[in-house]
Design an enzyme around this catalytic site. Structure first.
Site, short mmCIF file in Angstrom:
data_model
loop_
_atom_site.label_atom_id
_atom_site.label_comp_id
_atom_site.label_asym_id
_atom_site.label_seq_id
_atom_site.Cartn_x
_atom_site.Cartn_y
_atom_site.Cartn_z
N HIS A 274 7.06 1.21 0.76
CA HIS A 274 7.21 2.30 -0.19
C HIS A 274 8.78 2.64 -0.18
O HIS A 274 9.30 3.41 -0.61
CB HIS A 274 6.32 3.29 -0.28
N HIS B 59 10.02 11.77 -10.06
CA HIS B 59 9.50 10.72 -9.20
C HIS B 59 10.31 10.80 -7.60
O HIS B 59 9.76 10.46 -6.71
CB HIS B 59 10.12 9.25 -9.46
#
Length: 644
Positions: free
Chosen positions: A298, A529
């Site tokens: 990630h 985000h």
């Protein structure tokens, strides 16, 4: 045009989902004998699935049958050709084939004229975008049982504007992306930016907002611009790659330079990425090992090697067009690090924050030969001007002092060593803001307000103090209305992959939720985000620390204790930077009230990108849940959300 057989199947699928959710939650409510007084009206249920089976963006849920999807071809069924969550795949399908809203004839099975309170409302959300009493945008009340569902293509852009409805605005992922990128390509005068930005913290540009709110913001083309240096090679660490799009973001003169893509894809996803990269001889791949189930790669970082030196960029955006278009994202951009004189020991060029050695340690944790070259490059450069601390997570099980190298224990260690006590610190709230949520346990004592909060409340080397856990905890996560009214409309929820299966296991969590609002940066309508965590004074005017990171609110990202607290288990790779006042010669940061204000605030004020204090959910607000339909009110493009 009105939906045909395939489109009807799509709506019938959403009806079957509705019935399924009704039956599941009704049964759980009947089985539940727990006291609901502490959970407000939301109630509390248990399920049989393990809390440990979690991921962040790669959410594992029951897949809908492809037979219920409209037959719009291979791309609609399978989604984009790159790794992404199921939520993003649903958003991709809806962008390509939107389900139009028409209030005249809503399906009666989904919205019955004789309305009863659904079990979804008991859970804290409804299968609609807003409460029934909210007026329709045209001023008329919405009448249940009236409306048609349409799936249409927009009229030609050449058609006169008076004949085009607001439904027919271009989708976020257009078939010709270059049309959207024109406004993003204006490049910033870097000398001016550096003078204004003490913290080197930036937001990404957002298309569709006032230009003043993009002054000083960056597009990826700004980051890769030759104005920053003459690029020799680069490494891109990320979760999601659109290789063709990424290559186009590099200036023409740099597109043949070596690019290393560091990813976590396996099997079919890895094969797809290899196929994407195949046409480019200068692109090589490095697979990050993910040996613990449900982990993801990630981390979002760029390493940029120039003739003039080296630059590190740590950010929150996937390497796809949509993440750089109409979302709120954050970037830390390092100074240009000069090369050390030949023969200088590699231990030189360290910063007071130990950023150089920490970055090398992070790269070495991959145990990947392609990254050895980059650790050597970092050794050869002077990173002494760095004023932030690195906070990373890597997959593994860590014991003893090694726990303090990663995840929330790393944050705990740095706050203990490099912050100071403040008066009445138990009243200084903690804020967490994120775009995804993992399984956190049956109640707050299992992780959130136990080991995780234990790390966030630390200020100074004083151990645990009385009242320390009284510090308020505010969690910011978008509501359904935030998503519905966003620039992207409902498809923005594809980047907010909080699933019903996870949410219904932790209804206690929703009492901590606060709305997304970012008037200070002009980004209320740009869904976040970005992921940020911070500690603020009770009046929200001062800040003890600020963290921007790829890590969402999950045990997979931050780590969870095992074996009676002797072992920290982390599933995913994550990376962020921590801003501490002591590294900037301050006691606390002053919060900058207007991020892009023309009235100059001191350069030492920190630009928090959203509004403070955050506003708690009211009784009409529900957290965005991606895998249930929202059909009672249109989004900003005139569409509904039918995820299957």
């Amino acid at each position: 045009m009105v939906l045909g057989t395939a489109g009807t199947r799509c709506i019938q699928s959403s009806e079957s989902q509705f019935v399924r959710y009704e039956k599941i939650t009704q049964k759980r409510r009947q089985l539940s004998n727990r006291n609901m007084s502490q959970e407000s009206s939301y109630g509390k249920w248990t399920v049989s699935s393990s809390d440990e089976s979690e991921g962040d963006e790669k959410t594992h849920i029951e897949k809908p049958s492809t037979s219920s999807l409209p037959s719009f071809g291979h791309d609609v069924l399978n989604g984009p050709g790159y790794t992404c969550s199921d939520a993003w795949k649903a958003a991709y399908r809806r962008k390509l084939s939107p389900v139009k809203f028409d209030s005249k004839n809503l399906p009666s099975k989904i919205s019955s004229p004789k309305r009863q309170k659904s079990s979804q409302e008991d859970l804290g959300w409804d299968l609609s975008s807003s409460d029934e009493e909210e007026p329709h945008p045209n001023g008329q009340s919405r009448q249940p049982g009236k409306g048609t569902v349409k799936e249409e293509k927009c009229t030609s852009p050449k058609e006169p504007s008076e004949h085009r409805s607001r439904d027919c605005q271009p989708p976020v992922i257009p078939k010709t992306e270059e049309d959207h990128e024109a406004s993003d390509e204006a490049q910033e005068p870097w000398g001016v930016l550096d003078e204004k930005n003490l913290f080197r913290f930036y937001l990404t540009k957002v298309s569709g907002i006032m230009s003043k709110y993009n002054s000083g913001a960056l597009h990826i083309k700004d980051i890769l611009s030759p104005l920053l240096g003459t690029l020799l090679s680069s490494a891109q660490f990320n979760y999601c790659f659109d290789v063709d799009w990424l290559v186009r973001q590099y200036p023409l003169e740099f597109r043949k330079k070596p690019i290393l893509l560091v990813h976590g894809d396996k099997r079919e996803a890895k094969a797809r990425l290899q196929e994407q990269a195949k046409p480019y001889e200068n692109i090589s791949l490095c697979q990050a090992k993910l040996d613990i189930a449900f982990g993801t790669h990630h981390t979002k970082m760029m390493l940029l090697l120039y003739e003039e030196g080296l630059r590190v960029v740590i950010h929150t955006s996937n390497l796809i067009q949509a993440d750089w278009h109409q979302k709120t994202q954050g970037i830390w951009l390092s100074p240009l690090y000069p090369r050390l004189p030949y023969g200088t020991p590699s231990t030189h060029g360290e910063s007071p924050t130990h950023f150089k050695s920490d970055l090398i340690s992070y790269l070495m944790a991959y145990n990947a030969p392609p990254l050895k070259e980059w650790t050597d490059i970092i050794q050869e450069h002077d990173l002494s001007e760095t004023r932030v601390y690195l906070i990373g997570s890597t997959p593994g099980r860590f014991q003893g002092n090694h726990k303090e190298d990663w995840g929330h224990f790393r944050l705990r260690k740095l706050l203990k060593e490099h912050t100071s006590l403040v008066p009445e610190q138990q009243s200084w709230p903690i804020i967490g803001q994120f775009s995804s949520i993992g399984s956190l346990g049956a109640d707050e004592s299992k992780w959130l307000c136990a080991e995780f909060k234990d790390s966030l409340v630390i200020l100074g080397n004083c151990g645990k103090t009385q009242g320390q856990h009284d510090a308020p905890l505010h969690l910011i996560y978008p509501t359904v209305e935030n998503v519905r009214n966003s620039l992207e409309g409902y498809p923005a929820g594809g980047s907010l992959p909080y699933s019903l299966q996870t949410a219904e296991k932790q209804l206690w969590l929703h009492s901590y939720f606060h709305k997304w609002s970012a008037e200070t940066s002009g980004r209320t309508s740009a869904m976040p985000h970005i992921k940020t965590y911070m500690r603020l004074s009770p009046d929200f005017a001062k800040m003890a620390w600020f963290l921007i990171t790829s890590a969402n609110l999950s045990k997979a990202a931050w780590g969870a204790l095992e074996k009676n607290g002797t072992q920290l288990m982390i599933r995913s790779y994550e990376l962020g930077v921590l801003f501490l006042p002591s590294a900037f010669g301050m006691d606390t940061f002053k919060v900058k009230r207007k991020v892009f204000s023309e009235n100059r605030e001191p350069a030492t004020s920190f630009p928090v990108p959203y509004d403070l204090p955050p506003e708690i959910y009211d009784h009409k607000d529900h957290p965005w849940i991606w895998n249930i339909p929202y059909i009672k009110a249109p989004d900003t493009h005139g569409n509904m959300w039918v995820p299957s």
